[in-house]
Design a protein around this motif. Structure first.
Motif, mmCIF file in Angstrom:
data_model
loop_
_atom_site.group_PDB
_atom_site.id
_atom_site.type_symbol
_atom_site.label_atom_id
_atom_site.label_comp_id
_atom_site.label_asym_id
_atom_site.label_seq_id
_atom_site.Cartn_x
_atom_site.Cartn_y
_atom_site.Cartn_z
ATOM 1 N N ASN A 13 18.464 -14.036 35.375
ATOM 2 C CA ASN A 13 19.120 -13.207 34.290
ATOM 3 C C ASN A 13 19.510 -13.610 32.882
ATOM 4 N N THR A 61 16.253 -9.416 39.234
ATOM 5 C CA THR A 61 16.846 -9.410 37.657
ATOM 6 C C THR A 61 17.751 -7.862 37.841
ATOM 7 N N LYS A 62 18.051 -7.737 36.509
ATOM 8 C CA LYS A 62 18.535 -6.480 36.416
ATOM 9 C C LYS A 62 17.702 -5.094 36.493
#
Length: 481
Positions: free
Chosen positions: A26, A451-452
């Motif tokens: 991230n 990840t996001k």
């Protein structure tokens, strides 16, 4: 079989250094987006930053294009020349010839030596496959159009011009740096009276993007969302994507206004993400990464590529094995470093192809790995040594794939491509690593979900092999207006 506790502890420590956590991912994604935006602005012209090079390609294929076009691809140690017949139904027919680049030309005294060789190979191909058409194509307007895939960092100033920034992949011809690549090739084609016009300069990732966009839909159910990214994971790594013209601040305003007056909204950007985080602000770094950077052809540059691409994975493992030997933990039948097999002491002798065999070896006592190491390095190993070599191989490849997901996530989030009800995105990929390394695409997806972009976003991203990206895509570049 159990491994000696001291050896296993040391290997566990190395594997821990190679592990890419969710936090690293991230941080990497956030920094990639920041670097991309800075590169699109590029007011400070940081030579170590993310280049984000405008390609002047403003049209993404629909799959309905028709015609016969030429393409040439200098992607590494081979030069490929091909003709592409676009059928207008997402399909194409390709004829091609591949020529190895003589080693002496990769570090020639003059750029003319290399480009004369390339021009001659194009001429031979045209005479063989398009002799009749070539004889009718003497005027500039009727010359055969060629898209030139040149897979090295280039400062592109129009669709058909660009200067070399630096060499990679083992090339080192000093007087070529700063010169217009298209002019060099065109001048040698003209000198040899070859009726070909170099109409477009394309990076292989741009070609991968256009090729995937053209061919998506050729098979029922194959097209799932618009093609957002073209990416290479092979000898090197790089990616391209279409960016809103208004966001490309480095383009002159009058040029942007001209494009918008023609109804253009996007331009393909060659990110050159192999140079992501050259300052090493977020990328994990081991002592082996530092050592390999020092012996590479471009120290201080392409730091992301040196952790992710196929050219470097075997070299990372080779450095670790030599280190473990020097610590007295493996290969102790050799009395001194000089007694080690020559190939183990020689940089770049261990290829990622060998790692792919070791990665999935489930044979008794890892006998398949034993044979692979004997063939590749003339290196005899014990069962214990092969166990730790497999552990290290798995960790090196996983780190590469996990880091490889950072630019994917960064571009998905930056472009907001997944925003909207159940919107799906298509990504075209090419290169030996992503196509042939066992589980590489699966590991990319695992990291993407961390990840996001998240689990739900990752399920709406479709990563597909884009065949003949550097050939078909370069040809398609010539159609951009």
């Amino acid at each position: 079989m159990s491994v000696n506790a001291k050896l296993q502890s040391r290997v566990d420590g190395i594997i821990n250094e190679l592990t890419v956590s969710q936090e690293i991912l991230n941080k990497g994604v956030d920094f990639f987006i920041k670097s991309a935006e800075k590169g699109l602005d590029n007011k400070d012209n940081d030579p170590y930053g993310l280049p984000m090079i405008p390609t002047y390609v403003t049209s993404i294929p629909t799959g309905k294009e028709r015609g016969v076009l030429l393409a040439a691809d200098l992607g590494g140690t081979n030069f490929r020349v091909c003709s592409v017949s676009l059928n207008g139904d997402h399909t194409f027919i390709i004829k091609q010839e591949k020529n190895p680049i003589p080693v002496d030309l990769m570090s020639a005294n003059s750029a003319d030596e290399l480009f004369e060789y390339l021009a001659k190979k194009i001429g031979q191909f045209v005479n063989t496959h398009h002799g009749d058409q070539a004889s009718e194509s003497k005027s500039d307007d009727n010359k055969l159009k060629l898209g030139f895939t040149f897979s090295f960092p280039v400062d592109q100033t129009s669709l058909d011009s660009g200067t070399l920034i630096r060499w990679t992949k083992g090339f080192n011809i000093e007087d070529c740096v700063g010169k217009d690549i298209v002019q060099l090739l065109q001048s040698h084609l003209d000198l040899l009276k070859i009726p070909v016009s170099v109409a477009a300069l394309a990076n292989d990732t741009v070609g991968t993007l256009l090729s995937r966009a053209y061919s998506a839909g050729a098979v029922a159910g194959d097209k799932q969302g618009d093609t957002l990214v073209g990416a290479i994971f092979g000898t090197g790594t790089n990616g391209a994507y279409p960016e809103l013209i208004d966001n490309i601040k480095k383009l002159p305003k009058n040029y942007v206004d001209e494009l918008k007056s023609k109804g253009k909204t996007h331009m393909v950007i060659n990110t050159e993400w192999g140079s992501f985080d050259n300052h090493l602000e977020v990328l994990p770094t081991t002592k082996y990464d530092v050592e390999i950077d020092k012996i590479s052809a471009n120290p201080g540059y392409h730091m992301f590529e040196k952790r992710v691409s196929g050219m470097f994975l075997g070299e990372i493992l080779r450095h670790i094995l030599v280190d473990l030997y020097r610590e007295g933990l493996i290969l102790q039948q050799y009395r001194s470093y000089e007694n080690l097999p020559h190939r183990l002491r020689t940089p770049w002798e261990l290829s990622s192809e060998i790692l792919s065999y070791i990665e999935i070896d489930d044979s008794t006592a890892l006998k398949a790995s034993e044979l692979a190491l004997l063939n590749a390095l003339r290196l005899p190993t014990t069962h214990e040594e092969r166990i730790i070599i497999q552990q290290l191989t798995i960790a090196i490849a996983k780190r590469a794939a996990y880091l490889g997901a950072i630019p994917f996530a960064g571009l998905l989030l930056k472009t907001k491509a997944l925003e909207g009800h159940n919107k799906e995105v298509d990504i075209g990929v090419d290169g030996s690593l992503v196509e042939f390394y066992p589980g590489f695409r699966a590991m990319l997806r695992d990291a993407l979900s961390m990840t996001k972009v998240g689990n739900q976003g990752e399920r709406r991203v479709h990563i597909n092999i884009a065949k003949d990206g550097s050939g078909v895509g370069a040809a398609l570049c010539t159609l951009s207006d």
